[in-house]
Design a protein around this motif. Sequence first.
Motif, PDB file in Angstrom:
ATOM      1  N   GLN A 303       0.605  -0.796   0.272  1.00  0.00           N
ATOM      2  CA  GLN A 303      -0.280  -0.095  -0.538  1.00  0.00           C
ATOM      3  C   GLN A 303       0.933   1.410   0.129  1.00  0.00           C
ATOM      4  OE1 GLN A 303      -0.603   2.497   2.842  1.00  0.00           O
ATOM      5  NE2 GLN A 303      -2.818   3.354   1.403  1.00  0.00           N
ATOM      6  N   GLY A 304       2.127   0.971   0.693  1.00  0.00           N
ATOM      7  CA  GLY A 304       2.797   2.733   0.802  1.00  0.00           C
ATOM      8  C   GLY A 304       3.578   2.579  -0.616  1.00  0.00           C
ATOM      9  N   LEU A 305       4.143   1.765  -0.886  1.00  0.00           N
ATOM     10  CA  LEU A 305       4.568   1.808  -2.294  1.00  0.00           C
ATOM     11  C   LEU A 305       3.618   2.324  -3.226  1.00  0.00           C
ATOM     12  CD1 LEU A 305       6.731  -1.449  -2.303  1.00  0.00           C
ATOM     13  CD2 LEU A 305       7.637   1.207  -3.094  1.00  0.00           C
ATOM     14  N   ALA A 306       2.759   1.521  -3.541  1.00  0.00           N
ATOM     15  CA  ALA A 306       1.443   1.491  -4.395  1.00  0.00           C
ATOM     16  C   ALA A 306       0.868   3.438  -4.383  1.00  0.00           C
ATOM     17  CB  ALA A 306       0.382   0.691  -4.626  1.00  0.00           C
ATOM     18  N   PHE A 307       0.318   3.971  -2.870  1.00  0.00           N
ATOM     19  CA  PHE A 307       0.381   4.909  -2.941  1.00  0.00           C
ATOM     20  C   PHE A 307       0.999   6.185  -3.119  1.00  0.00           C
ATOM     21  CE2 PHE A 307      -1.514   8.838  -0.134  1.00  0.00           C
ATOM     22  CZ  PHE A 307      -2.887   8.968  -0.825  1.00  0.00           C
ATOM     23  N   ARG A 308       2.392   5.986  -2.817  1.00  0.00           N
ATOM     24  CA  ARG A 308       3.230   7.061  -2.640  1.00  0.00           C
ATOM     25  C   ARG A 308       3.271   7.299  -4.365  1.00  0.00           C
ATOM     26  NH1 ARG A 308       8.896   8.600  -0.062  1.00  0.00           N
ATOM     27  NH2 ARG A 308       8.957  10.682  -0.947  1.00  0.00           N
ATOM     28  N   ALA A 309       3.969   6.095  -4.805  1.00  0.00           N
ATOM     29  CA  ALA A 309       3.874   5.967  -6.376  1.00  0.00           C
ATOM     30  C   ALA A 309       2.299   6.886  -7.283  1.00  0.00           C
ATOM     31  CB  ALA A 309       4.430   4.771  -7.136  1.00  0.00           C
ATOM     32  N   ALA A 310       1.723   6.401  -6.589  1.00  0.00           N
ATOM     33  CA  ALA A 310       0.286   6.690  -7.746  1.00  0.00           C
ATOM     34  C   ALA A 310       0.415   8.405  -7.100  1.00  0.00           C
ATOM     35  CB  ALA A 310      -0.827   6.271  -6.618  1.00  0.00           C
ATOM     36  N   LEU A 311       0.562   8.766  -6.191  1.00  0.00           N
ATOM     37  CA  LEU A 311       0.771  10.383  -5.500  1.00  0.00           C
ATOM     38  C   LEU A 311       1.371  10.916  -6.844  1.00  0.00           C
ATOM     39  CD1 LEU A 311       0.417  11.310  -1.385  1.00  0.00           C
ATOM     40  CD2 LEU A 311      -1.331  11.738  -3.547  1.00  0.00           C
ATOM     41  N   SER A 312       2.627  10.904  -7.158  1.00  0.00           N
ATOM     42  CA  SER A 312       3.752  10.852  -7.667  1.00  0.00           C
ATOM     43  C   SER A 312       3.510  11.438  -8.930  1.00  0.00           C
ATOM     44  CB  SER A 312       4.895  10.128  -8.020  1.00  0.00           C
ATOM     45  OG  SER A 312       5.181  10.858  -5.895  1.00  0.00           O
TER      46      SER A 312
END
Length: 385
Positions: A303-312
């Motif tokens: 979740q952390g990987l996906a969400f920060r990458a999604a925001l970026s």
Amino acid sequence: MLSGTVFAVCMAGTTLPTPLYPLYQDKFGFSELTVTVVYALYAFGVIGVLLLVGNASDAVGRRPVLLCGLGLAAASAVCFLCATGLGWLYAGRLLSGLSAGLFTGAATAYVMELAPDGGASRATLVATAANMGGLGCGPLLSGVLAQYAGWPLYLPFVTHLVLVAGSAAVLLRLAETVRERRPLRAVRPQRPALPPQVRAVFAPAAIASFAGFALFGVFTSVSPEFLAESLHVDDHAVSGLVVALAFFASTGGQLAVGGVGVRRSLPLGCAGLLAGLALLAGALRWDLMSLVVLSALVGGAGQGLAFRAALSEVAGASPEHRRAAVLSTLFVVAYAGISVPVIGVGLLTDRIGLEGAGLVFIACMAVLVSTAAVYLARRPAEARV
């Protein structure tokens, strides 16, 4: 940084009741559906604030908005302290969501603005750790106090009130970073926006964000009951620790994006979410504590990987003058993941039991994450950030 500490204190309050829900169920005699509705009210509060006054701190200043957020956090704690029925729990969760909605954007901006020259990278680290780390500290704190101290439904919230009061005193000593302040009437509701050039990036990012937050929502709302019913784990400290591990793992996943790279983090995050869902399915099917812990760690990191990458990715693809509105749209989708699927699981639990409801949820989320992963694999290279 002191501003990061204030951020963490507020976010800890939003997850403080998590390991206490079985105690409230025993006290008030409500069903698992009611637990999920109580939990989901938090998301509705966050979404409402993001849409209506998400840009308030840009106009009136960071400190007034954050002080208001701390006031709402204190009011939430008072509701739980006064709880003599279900209505108090509803009010407490809604106020907690309003508080988090005010803090999410304003505190992140404040931490970064207070950073010294050349400290932008460290400030981003502090903001990330304060947000997700604070969410993890909430259930850990209340679980330990409920298990090893007296007054399990009161002492956690009294402790949080003390921390909120200390945070308010700290906040009053920090400098205001918004130089040109405008009156409150200048704040306008932010409409969700999705310019054409963002849509190709937004679709997989939104799906992964929705699924990741849904996994967190279901995990934190029903895992204490699952541990008590199926695994006979009545230790509130253990229950709080298991939930906290998911948030701490998410913090680690977000921090890992810097080393992994945004381009690879979203598909890797989707893979982590799928693995976490599979582990959670195994935990439900075979009643294994080890799989619950692994699900928290692997799913949280995904979740952390996906969400920060999604925001970026979404921020990078958005026109500068519409970036805030686009990111608000992504946050609305993400927080919808905390509310809608959670209530669905509650409805199914009353009909087919917790295990069946959990497996149906996992199957639906697995389809969503797989869809995002397939889209990412087939997306043209020029569409990637």
